[in-house]
Design a protein around this motif. Sequence first.
Motif, short mmCIF file in Angstrom:
data_model
loop_
_atom_site.label_atom_id
_atom_site.label_comp_id
_atom_site.label_asym_id
_atom_site.label_seq_id
_atom_site.Cartn_x
_atom_site.Cartn_y
_atom_site.Cartn_z
N ALA A 95 -12.78 21.95 9.31
CA ALA A 95 -13.70 21.02 7.92
C ALA A 95 -14.78 22.33 6.83
O ALA A 95 -14.59 22.31 6.37
CB ALA A 95 -13.81 20.03 8.53
N VAL A 96 -14.87 23.07 8.11
CA VAL A 96 -16.91 23.78 7.78
C VAL A 96 -15.49 25.08 6.56
O VAL A 96 -16.94 24.91 5.20
CB VAL A 96 -16.84 23.83 8.88
N ALA A 97 -14.60 25.35 6.82
CA ALA A 97 -13.81 25.93 6.36
C ALA A 97 -13.31 25.39 5.14
O ALA A 97 -13.58 26.14 3.89
CB ALA A 97 -12.76 27.29 7.16
N TYR A 98 -12.65 25.13 4.75
CA TYR A 98 -12.30 24.44 3.77
C TYR A 98 -12.91 23.72 3.04
O TYR A 98 -12.51 23.22 1.53
CB TYR A 98 -11.27 23.01 4.14
N ARG A 99 -14.35 23.44 3.46
CA ARG A 99 -15.17 23.21 2.68
C ARG A 99 -15.40 24.38 1.39
O ARG A 99 -15.95 23.22 0.38
CB ARG A 99 -16.87 23.13 3.17
N ILE A 100 -15.05 25.49 0.94
CA ILE A 100 -15.44 26.63 0.27
C ILE A 100 -14.39 26.84 -0.76
O ILE A 100 -13.30 27.92 -0.22
CB ILE A 100 -15.91 27.87 0.75
N SER A 101 -12.63 25.88 0.05
CA SER A 101 -10.86 25.89 0.20
C SER A 101 -10.93 27.37 1.02
O SER A 101 -10.12 28.41 0.14
CB SER A 101 -11.34 26.53 -1.28
N VAL A 102 -11.31 27.47 2.17
CA VAL A 102 -10.88 28.68 3.56
C VAL A 102 -9.63 27.93 3.61
O VAL A 102 -10.09 27.12 4.54
CB VAL A 102 -11.80 29.37 3.58
N TRP A 103 -8.34 28.51 4.16
CA TRP A 103 -7.76 27.63 4.66
C TRP A 103 -7.90 28.46 6.00
O TRP A 103 -6.97 29.84 6.00
CB TRP A 103 -6.36 27.42 4.45
N ASN A 104 -8.62 27.64 7.27
CA ASN A 104 -8.67 28.46 8.35
C ASN A 104 -7.45 27.55 9.37
O ASN A 104 -7.46 26.53 9.51
CB ASN A 104 -9.65 28.13 9.31
#
Length: 372
Positions: free
Chosen positions: A100-109
């Motif tokens: 969720a932290v990564a997807y906050r800036i649209s980074v798909w981990n």
Amino acid sequence: MSPKNTGNTAAVLEPLPAKSGKRFGLRLEYDSSRTRSPWWSPILSVILALLLCAVFIAANGMNPVTVYEKMFRGAFGTSYGFTETMVKAIPLLLCGLGIAVAYRISVWNIGAEGQLTVGAMAATAVTIYFPDLPSFWAITLMLIFGTAAGALWGLMTAIPRTHFGVNELITSLMLNYVALLALDYVVFGPWKDPAGFNFPGSPMFTAAQSLPVLGTTRLHIGLIFGLVAVFIYFLMVKFTRWGYELRLIGANPTAARYAGIHIKKHIIIVMLISGGLAGIAGMAEVSGVTHKLMQGISPGYGYTAIIVAWLAKLNPLGLIVTSVLFGGLIVGGYSVQTIGLPSSISEMLQGSILFFLIAGDMIHRFRIRRSA
């Protein structure tokens, strides 16, 4: 037009009378600005997934209501089932929070599975190379090593993205397999327990190397790690400048860039945090549950956590609820084996929920408009 005879040889064309009323057609429009689906979308996705899976259960000759009741009772109906559900929820919560932290800036981990694995390996390294540490220092070092290893694995995804433009979906996914192969190497090779009857796995952890548990259950203090991390995430996102910058980057990267926000730096930071949280999950799993490093340390927590984060819509409270829900699905899947169904029914439910979530988000971006 109709001809009108005026007595002359020529005819004058007059317009035909217009038809009364208007005709309206319908057209389908894609609205890219509608990025947030309704609050009830996750609830509807779960309901539709249950209905879809009920069809397959009925086709297998069983009553879907009986199966779902068995799953619910197995996961939440007893104190043992509930504590086991919470044990499964701990790695899902930590990995889901990292995603969720990564997807906050649209980074798909999607590399949480590998980050969890290397976190478990790093924590186990403390037990092998520093076997005589007292409990406080052993647990502390295991936590530090596990977090650092997961963060480093996340950094290995962030650097190619920021410096070479490599899609993080590819690197994070491929690094999962690298981590699993490294795990196989150590449990079949240098860390293999000589007293383990030739089974692949490290020596059993001592009591000083194991996380404290609640009473006679397997519920360990890794739950506190997860809840504290969620609380910090809530405070950071809502009340700090860093959280505001994350929200701005996620909403409009171009505007954030013009505002002077260093997007590459934020990508590296969020991937370090994301990987570190998954590494904590790996440390908690080996120290609190299995008490040894072994092949298949994770049954797919890192992949399931993607659905957990998506279903929660990145909401802190939602992450807690969805991690418990999916922990219950895993435990409930084990319980239905007693009535003749495979435990993979929980995986079928997880996949169905993800399908309806993605479908709902896509459909929400389309609008039906009337056009004259």
